[in-house]
Design an enzyme around this catalytic site. Structure first.
Site, PDB file in Angstrom:
ATOM      1  N   ILE A  31      28.880 -19.597 -41.607  1.00  0.00           N
ATOM      2  CA  ILE A  31      27.588 -20.225 -41.901  1.00  0.00           C
ATOM      3  C   ILE A  31      26.772 -19.396 -42.906  1.00  0.00           C
ATOM      4  O   ILE A  31      25.868 -19.931 -43.561  1.00  0.00           O
ATOM      5  CB  ILE A  31      26.798 -20.443 -40.580  1.00  0.00           C
ATOM      6  CG1 ILE A  31      25.777 -21.547 -40.717  1.00  0.00           C
ATOM      7  CG2 ILE A  31      26.162 -19.155 -40.084  1.00  0.00           C
ATOM      8  CD1 ILE A  31      25.210 -22.029 -39.393  1.00  0.00           C
ATOM      9  N   ASN A  85      35.249  -7.242 -36.677  1.00  0.00           N
ATOM     10  CA  ASN A  85      34.305  -6.234 -36.205  1.00  0.00           C
ATOM     11  C   ASN A  85      34.385  -6.156 -34.688  1.00  0.00           C
ATOM     12  O   ASN A  85      34.429  -7.189 -34.005  1.00  0.00           O
ATOM     13  CB  ASN A  85      32.888  -6.604 -36.643  1.00  0.00           C
ATOM     14  CG  ASN A  85      32.754  -6.651 -38.159  1.00  0.00           C
ATOM     15  OD1 ASN A  85      33.292  -5.797 -38.858  1.00  0.00           O
ATOM     16  ND2 ASN A  85      32.066  -7.661 -38.669  1.00  0.00           N
ATOM     17  N   GLN A  92      29.700  -6.435 -34.965  1.00  0.00           N
ATOM     18  CA  GLN A  92      30.055  -7.656 -34.228  1.00  0.00           C
ATOM     19  C   GLN A  92      28.791  -8.299 -33.663  1.00  0.00           C
ATOM     20  O   GLN A  92      27.999  -7.643 -32.984  1.00  0.00           O
ATOM     21  CB  GLN A  92      31.028  -7.352 -33.083  1.00  0.00           C
ATOM     22  CG  GLN A  92      31.540  -8.620 -32.398  1.00  0.00           C
ATOM     23  CD  GLN A  92      32.581  -8.366 -31.323  1.00  0.00           C
ATOM     24  OE1 GLN A  92      32.827  -7.224 -30.920  1.00  0.00           O
ATOM     25  NE2 GLN A  92      33.198  -9.428 -30.842  1.00  0.00           N
ATOM     26  N   SER A  93      28.598  -9.587 -33.983  1.00  0.00           N
ATOM     27  CA  SER A  93      27.422 -10.298 -33.476  1.00  0.00           C
ATOM     28  C   SER A  93      27.798 -11.469 -32.583  1.00  0.00           C
ATOM     29  O   SER A  93      26.964 -11.964 -31.831  1.00  0.00           O
ATOM     30  CB  SER A  93      26.548 -10.792 -34.640  1.00  0.00           C
ATOM     31  OG  SER A  93      27.275 -11.671 -35.467  1.00  0.00           O
ATOM     32  N   HIS A  98      37.271 -12.969 -33.604  1.00  0.00           N
ATOM     33  CA  HIS A  98      37.342 -13.738 -34.853  1.00  0.00           C
ATOM     34  C   HIS A  98      37.773 -12.828 -35.984  1.00  0.00           C
ATOM     35  O   HIS A  98      37.445 -11.639 -36.001  1.00  0.00           O
ATOM     36  CB  HIS A  98      36.009 -14.418 -35.186  1.00  0.00           C
ATOM     37  CG  HIS A  98      34.814 -13.518 -35.159  1.00  0.00           C
ATOM     38  ND1 HIS A  98      34.216 -13.122 -33.990  1.00  0.00           N
ATOM     39  CD2 HIS A  98      34.108 -12.924 -36.151  1.00  0.00           C
ATOM     40  CE1 HIS A  98      33.187 -12.344 -34.259  1.00  0.00           C
ATOM     41  NE2 HIS A  98      33.099 -12.187 -35.586  1.00  0.00           N
TER      42      HIS A  98
HETATM   43  P1  AMP Z   1      30.493 -10.849 -36.653  1.00  0.00           P
HETATM   44  O1  AMP Z   1      29.109 -10.452 -37.074  1.00  0.00           O
HETATM   45  O2  AMP Z   1      31.597 -10.005 -37.218  1.00  0.00           O
HETATM   46  O3  AMP Z   1      30.570 -10.979 -35.142  1.00  0.00           O
HETATM   47  O4  AMP Z   1      30.750 -12.273 -37.269  1.00  0.00           O
HETATM   48  C1  AMP Z   1      30.140 -13.416 -36.775  1.00  0.00           C
HETATM   49  C2  AMP Z   1      30.045 -14.368 -37.909  1.00  0.00           C
HETATM   50  O5  AMP Z   1      29.786 -15.656 -37.389  1.00  0.00           O
HETATM   51  C3  AMP Z   1      28.934 -14.059 -38.911  1.00  0.00           C
HETATM   52  O6  AMP Z   1      29.491 -13.855 -40.204  1.00  0.00           O
HETATM   53  C4  AMP Z   1      28.044 -15.307 -38.869  1.00  0.00           C
HETATM   54  O7  AMP Z   1      27.530 -15.671 -40.124  1.00  0.00           O
HETATM   55  C5  AMP Z   1      28.995 -16.344 -38.319  1.00  0.00           C
HETATM   56  N1  AMP Z   1      28.389 -17.441 -37.593  1.00  0.00           N
HETATM   57  C6  AMP Z   1      27.431 -17.371 -36.648  1.00  0.00           C
HETATM   58  N2  AMP Z   1      27.132 -18.605 -36.190  1.00  0.00           N
HETATM   59  C7  AMP Z   1      27.918 -19.479 -36.878  1.00  0.00           C
HETATM   60  C8  AMP Z   1      28.080 -20.883 -36.868  1.00  0.00           C
HETATM   61  N3  AMP Z   1      27.364 -21.689 -36.048  1.00  0.00           N
HETATM   62  N4  AMP Z   1      28.970 -21.448 -37.717  1.00  0.00           N
HETATM   63  C9  AMP Z   1      29.691 -20.663 -38.551  1.00  0.00           C
HETATM   64  N5  AMP Z   1      29.593 -19.320 -38.603  1.00  0.00           N
HETATM   65  C10 AMP Z   1      28.723 -18.723 -37.778  1.00  0.00           C
END
Ligand code: AMP
Length: 112
Positions: A31, A85, A92-93, A98
């Protein structure tokens, strides 16, 4: 997992930009893309991160890497980066395993 964002995306309960899907994994556009091509590949089964990969589920991860290689060929990505991450300090968020697939711009090493 009922309150997991990526479980909901994999189940089609939250809309996403689908890139690929099979019985094991789901790929969709990030996103907030960090490169001209930036999609995520996730297992449909809930795994929290690479830290939870074991002999019981490593076949899922192997399959995901086969899918990444196949998608990269189909999308003509001749140079790309795959990132996962693990933990908040590493960035990691979302706590569902993933793999980011990033391509289409110069990338630095080491990462910031
Ligand atoms: P991380 O920060 O490595 O855990 O990656 C999580 C990723 O998920 C981030 O790059 C966000 O931009 C992405 N993300 C969060 N919510 C969504 C969503 N609803 N659709 C697509 N990507 C998302």
């Amino acid at each position: 997992m009922s309150d997991c964002l990526f479980c909901k995306i994999a189940a089609g309960e939250i809309p996403s930009g689908k890139v690929y899907e099979d019985e094991v994994c789901y790929a969709f556009h990030d996103i907030a893309p960090q490169a001209p091509t930036h999609f995520l590949v996730i297992p449909k089964a809930h795994i929290g991160s690479v830290s939870e990969v074991s002999a019981d589920n490593s076949g899922i991860v192997a399959h995901i890497f086969e899918v990444i290689a196949k998608l990269a060929k189909e999308l003509n990505l001749d140079s790309y980066r795959v990132v996962s991450n693990i933990g908040e300090q590493a960035g990691q968020s979302v706590f569902h395993l993933h793999f980011h697939v990033l391509s289409g711009r110069d990338m630095t090493w080491p990462p910031g």
